[in-house]
Design a protein around this motif. Structure first.
Motif, PDB file in Angstrom:
ATOM      1  N   LEU A   1     191.080  87.572  80.101  1.00 48.54           N
ATOM      2  CA  LEU A   1     190.789  86.984  81.401  1.00 48.54           C
ATOM      3  C   LEU A   1     191.338  85.560  81.466  1.00 48.54           C
ATOM      4  CD1 LEU A   1     187.054  88.099  81.765  1.00 48.54           C
ATOM      5  CD2 LEU A   1     189.051  89.141  82.863  1.00 48.54           C
TER       6      LEU A   1
ATOM      7  N   ALA B   1     192.523  87.185  88.316  1.00 50.20           N
ATOM      8  CA  ALA B   1     191.754  86.302  89.196  1.00 50.20           C
ATOM      9  C   ALA B   1     192.007  84.855  88.784  1.00 50.20           C
ATOM     10  CB  ALA B   1     190.267  86.626  89.116  1.00 50.20           C
TER      11      ALA B   1
ATOM     12  N   GLN C   1     183.262  83.109  89.375  1.00 48.13           N
ATOM     13  CA  GLN C   1     182.769  84.491  89.389  1.00 48.13           C
ATOM     14  C   GLN C   1     183.827  85.420  89.963  1.00 48.13           C
ATOM     15  OE1 GLN C   1     179.115  84.730  91.535  1.00 48.13           O
ATOM     16  NE2 GLN C   1     178.413  86.568  90.492  1.00 48.13           N
ATOM     17  N   ARG C   2     184.143  86.481  89.233  1.00 47.18           N
ATOM     18  CA  ARG C   2     185.112  87.476  89.708  1.00 47.18           C
ATOM     19  C   ARG C   2     184.390  88.604  90.438  1.00 47.18           C
ATOM     20  NH1 ARG C   2     186.312  85.648  84.827  1.00 47.18           N
ATOM     21  NH2 ARG C   2     188.433  84.877  84.432  1.00 47.18           N
TER      22      ARG C   2
ATOM     23  N   LEU D   1     190.642  81.401  89.238  1.00 44.11           N
ATOM     24  CA  LEU D   1     189.377  80.811  89.657  1.00 44.11           C
ATOM     25  C   LEU D   1     189.397  79.302  89.453  1.00 44.11           C
ATOM     26  CD1 LEU D   1     187.035  83.440  87.952  1.00 44.11           C
ATOM     27  CD2 LEU D   1     187.944  83.495  90.280  1.00 44.11           C
TER      28      LEU D   1
ATOM     29  N   GLU E   1     184.475  94.521  97.598  1.00 46.43           N
ATOM     30  CA  GLU E   1     184.707  95.023  96.246  1.00 46.43           C
ATOM     31  C   GLU E   1     185.185  96.472  96.275  1.00 46.43           C
ATOM     32  OE1 GLU E   1     180.962  94.188  94.374  1.00 46.43           O
ATOM     33  OE2 GLU E   1     181.575  92.163  93.780  1.00 46.43           O
TER      34      GLU E   1
ATOM     35  N   TRP F   1     189.717  93.875  85.675  1.00 49.57           N
ATOM     36  CA  TRP F   1     190.528  92.673  85.507  1.00 49.57           C
ATOM     37  C   TRP F   1     191.251  92.711  84.170  1.00 49.57           C
ATOM     38  CZ3 TRP F   1     191.217  90.471  89.894  1.00 49.57           C
ATOM     39  CH2 TRP F   1     190.213  90.493  90.863  1.00 49.57           C
TER      40      TRP F   1
END
Length: 795
Positions: A367, A241, A356-357, A243, A336, A363
């Motif tokens: 991260l 992810a 926020q994932r 972000l 999701e 994941w």
């Protein structure tokens, strides 16, 4: 090294969103007989097709608002092509873009016209109106470029080129995704006239191979890119992810990684799907199906299974701007669930605003941390590589935008166009901030305001309107707010009921409008400057929230009336910029408040004490307060102290004299004593020693009458200074000793420190070096206790 493969098909959503289609990257080359692009007509054939489509659609849907008008404009724009004389190349490019976009729009409208669901066109009337308005502008610009006169063409070439560029960008930005949604809905709803739906051949116009090239320039993200590549090469399958806040370069980083040779080798099939304009999970599945070339006839209730089965081995799927769907809480669980189903079959990269994932996805570890703003060095490097040398105004602009990559790119683009100089752009920035940085159109990638607006007014923020109120409040504070539980609780107690600061701040962090600055203690919740400027200018702050933040800071500084209080020095200096901003706004709303005036006086004393006196707030207090005269006099006296510190002696003398008159009128002996003391200090600076001596003696008498031990102590200390300059060392020694006794009685550590320092200087003059050394050491200890760095240094 294997070369970066050629993209073979683009997904519709990105193309229609901002001119950068969703791509599927693959190493597999289609055979001549199956290559979908072989069925795409040449440019001239496409133009002919669009001309015919426009006329047919215009006739079939002439009763539908804007359809016939849009069709007519498309025909006029195509027909004007051969008449263009000025900026021919860019004008032809603009016409080609109109043809490309209009082909998809008209084809979709034709599908609806032939179906039994023409009433669905009511839902797109507003979109058609906007497209009509856009085409009117395009035609007007093109008509201006048909001028035949040589003088006109030469004189107006620059402005006309600028107009063409502007509409090129606006066509890129115009979202025609509403047409694909319309067609897909017809199909999903099971219209009986399947033959009237676009054929796979016709739909290929939605997948033009105008793909974004590999990223040419990415500065300041080497660490993140390296971590992503390492994860992609070693995790099977990898799930990452990306972000961060709006404009932080999430998409740029994703594309850069997708084009990396090692990633190409590991993942022969890579798919890039934009979620911009996609509002449902079903639409997202449809977009993924588009990128996988799943024919419309094969899309039924089992489409997700077909999508999963269609992914080749070692595939990598990038979902860009996933927050567009995820921010909708009503479908978040469904999204999701989709990601959870996909994760075991394909590598996944998502880009999302915020920190926020999505849940239910494994994941990959470690991260990837949310993207932060770039350093100034990286910002400068980007500008130098795209636009050239950095001058003083560019430097100011780069520092002002706080390292937001989108803002840096927009600055470079605006200056590269040649219509602005760095000086003029900086001048505009000082007035309009983020609103200046746009290069035509309102797309998030071409307009900084739009990018910020999307975060501020996204679903997660709009879920509770009070969160936006708190954001507006936070934008008042240039230094942010302490990320400290006690401070947050204290502020919340000053606000009306119903405001949950912990929850509001958490939401702001999750959407990356606020970040935690970990420099110093306590950590602080801060906004990047362009975001803060946008919120301060565009958001309305409710009066009760403004009153709450004002009360908080009035109480906070009021608790530390003694500017030498060590506990106060752990809190107040870090809040002075915030207090200034809050008080300045309060004075514009609340004229004549005695409490606000007293707070402004205390604030000014604090700024003077820490060595950075600010006159703005106390000047507002003087304008705002008339009664009582004693308070008005106190304000003038405080301003006199600022002028004295700034060595503006004439202004200081006038302020102290006015203050003394007001205090005399009010029979305020203590106030008058302080004013006369200030006048004595002015006379000292002016080398009027006799007047200074008389003033300090008078001030000491007044302070004794008012029973102010501290005031008298300061007067006696000043007399010691006068005697030193008059070379009356015995009188000076006696004065400093007396002043030290008085300051001890008044518990003034700083005052005593200055007295002992004065004694040390007397002993130096008297050649009493041992006594001088002891005095300076003692003074240094006292100045250290009082947090007076300059005083300690002088010792």
């Amino acid at each position: 090294m294997q070369p970066v493969p050629t993209p073979v098909q683009s997904s519709f959503a990105t193309m229609v969103a901002h001119g950068q289609p969703m791509l599927v990257f693959t190493n597999r080359t289609a055979s001549p007989s199956t290559n979908p692009h072989e069925v795409i007509a040449s440019a001239s054939n496409t133009t002919d097709t669009v001309m015919k489509l426009a006329k047919n659609v215009g006739d079939m849907l002439k009763d539908v608002p804007y359809v016939k008008a849009v069709a007519g404009l498309i025909v006029q724009i195509i027909e004007i092509r051969d008449d263009i004389n000025t900026t021919k190349e860019r004008s032809h490019e603009l016409i080609d873009k109109v043809v490309e976009r209009s082909n998809s729009v008209l084809d979709g409208l034709l599908s609806v016209a032939k179906s039994s669901q023409r009433d669905t066109l009511d839902h797109i009337e507003e979109k058609l109106m906007k497209y009509h308005k856009l085409l009117v502008g395009v035609l007007s610009v093109l008509q201006a470029n048909t001028a035949k006169g040589m003088v006109d063409r030469v004189v107006n070439r620059k402005s006309r080129l600028s107009d063409v560029e502007k509409y090129n960008r606006r066509i890129d930005d115009f979202d025609i995704g509403f047409i694909v949604d319309l067609v897909l809905q017809l199909h999903i709803s099971g219209t009986p006239q399947q033959a009237s739906l676009p054929s796979p051949t016709a739909l290929l116009f939605l997948y033009q191979p105008a793909v974004p090239p590999p990223v040419q320039l990415m500065i300041g993200r080497d660490e993140e890119k390296s971590k992503m590549i390492d994860t992609l090469l070693h995790a099977v399958p990898a799930h990452i992810a990306i972000l961060g806040g709006g404009g932080m370069g999430k998409t740029t980083l994703a594309l850069s990684v997708l084009h990396e040779h090692a990633v190409v080798d590991k993942y022969p099939s890579r798919y890039f799907v934009s979620c911009e304009g996609v509002s449902t999970v079903l639409s997202l599945v449809g977009e993924i199906a588009n990128s996988l070339h799943i024919p419309l006839v094969d899309r039924d209730a089992h489409l997700l299974g077909a999508v999963i089965s269609a992914f080749p081995a070692d595939s990598l799927l990038c979902l860009d701007n996933l927050e567009t769907i995820w921010d909708n809480e009503t479908i978040r669980l469904d999204l999701e669930g989709l990601l959870s189903n996909l994760q075991t079959h394909v590598g996944i990269i998502i880009t999302m605003r915020g920190i926020q994932r999505p849940s239910r996805v494994s994941w990959s570890r470690p991260l990837l941390a949310p993207l932060q703003s770039l350093t100034y060095a990286s910002s400068r490097q980007i500008f130098e590589m795209t636009c050239g040398p950095v001058d003083e105004f560019v430097e100011k602009l780069l520092k002002a935008v706080d390292g937001i990559p989108l803002a840096i790119s927009l600055i470079s683009a605006l200056l590269e166009e040649g219509n602005e100089t760095s000086k003029s752009l900086w001048s505009q920035w000082t007035k309009a901030q983020s609103g200046v940085l746009e290069k035509g159109g309102s797309h998030r990638l071409s307009n900084l305001d739009t990018s910020i607006h999307l975060s501020v007014h996204g679903p997660r923020m709009e879920e509770n309107p009070k969160t936006i109120d708190i954001l507006a409040m936070l934008s008042m504070l240039p230094d942010g707010f302490p990320d400290d539980h006690k401070a947050i609780e204290e502020l919340e107690s000053c606000l009306p009921k119903g405001y949950n600061l912990h929850k509001a701040f958490l939401t702001m962090r999750r959407v990356s409008l606020v970040h935690v600055n970990e420099e110093g203690r306590p950590h602080r919740l801060r906004m990047l400057y362009p975001v803060r400027a946008f919120c301060e200018q565009r958001l309305e702050l409710p009066d009760e929230v403004r009153d709450g933040i004002t009360s908080y800071y009035v109480e906070k500084i009021g608790h530390f009336g003694n500017v030498s209080d060590p506990e106060g020095h752990a809190i107040i200096p870090g809040e002075l910029h915030n207090i200034y901003a809050v008080l300045a706004k309060a004075w514009k709303q609340d004229r004549g408040s005695p409490l606000l005036a007293e707070t402004s006086i205390l604030f000014t004393r604090w700024t003077t004490y820490v060595g950075n006196p600010v006159e703005g707030v106390i000047s507002l207090a003087i304008q705002g307060v008339v009664d009582p005269p004693t308070l008005h006099g106190k304000c003038h006296s405080t301003l006199g102290g600022v002028y004295l510190y700034q060595d503006k002696l004439a202004e200081a003398e006038a302020s102290f004299e006015q203050a003394a008159d007001l205090h005399q009128q009010a029979h305020d002996v203590l106030g008058e004593a302080n004013d006369v003391q200030g006048l004595g200090e002015v006379y000292m600076r002016q080398d009027k020693l006799a007047e200074a001596e008389a003033s300090f003696e008078h001030a000491a008498d007044l302070h004794r009458q008012a029973h102010s031990v501290l005031g008298e102590a300061n007067d006696v200390n000043n007399l010691g200074e006068v005697y030193m300059r008059q070379d009356k060392l015995a009188e000076a020694e006696a004065s400093f000793e007396h002043a030290a006794d008085l300051h001890q009685q008044a518990h003034s550590v700083l005052g005593e420190a200055n007295d002992v320092q004065g004694l040390g200087e007397v002993y130096m003059q008297q050649d009493k070096l041992a006594e001088a050394e002891a005095s300076f050491e003692h003074a240094a200890d006292l100045h250290q206790q009082a947090h007076d760095v300059l005083g300690e240094a002088n010792d």
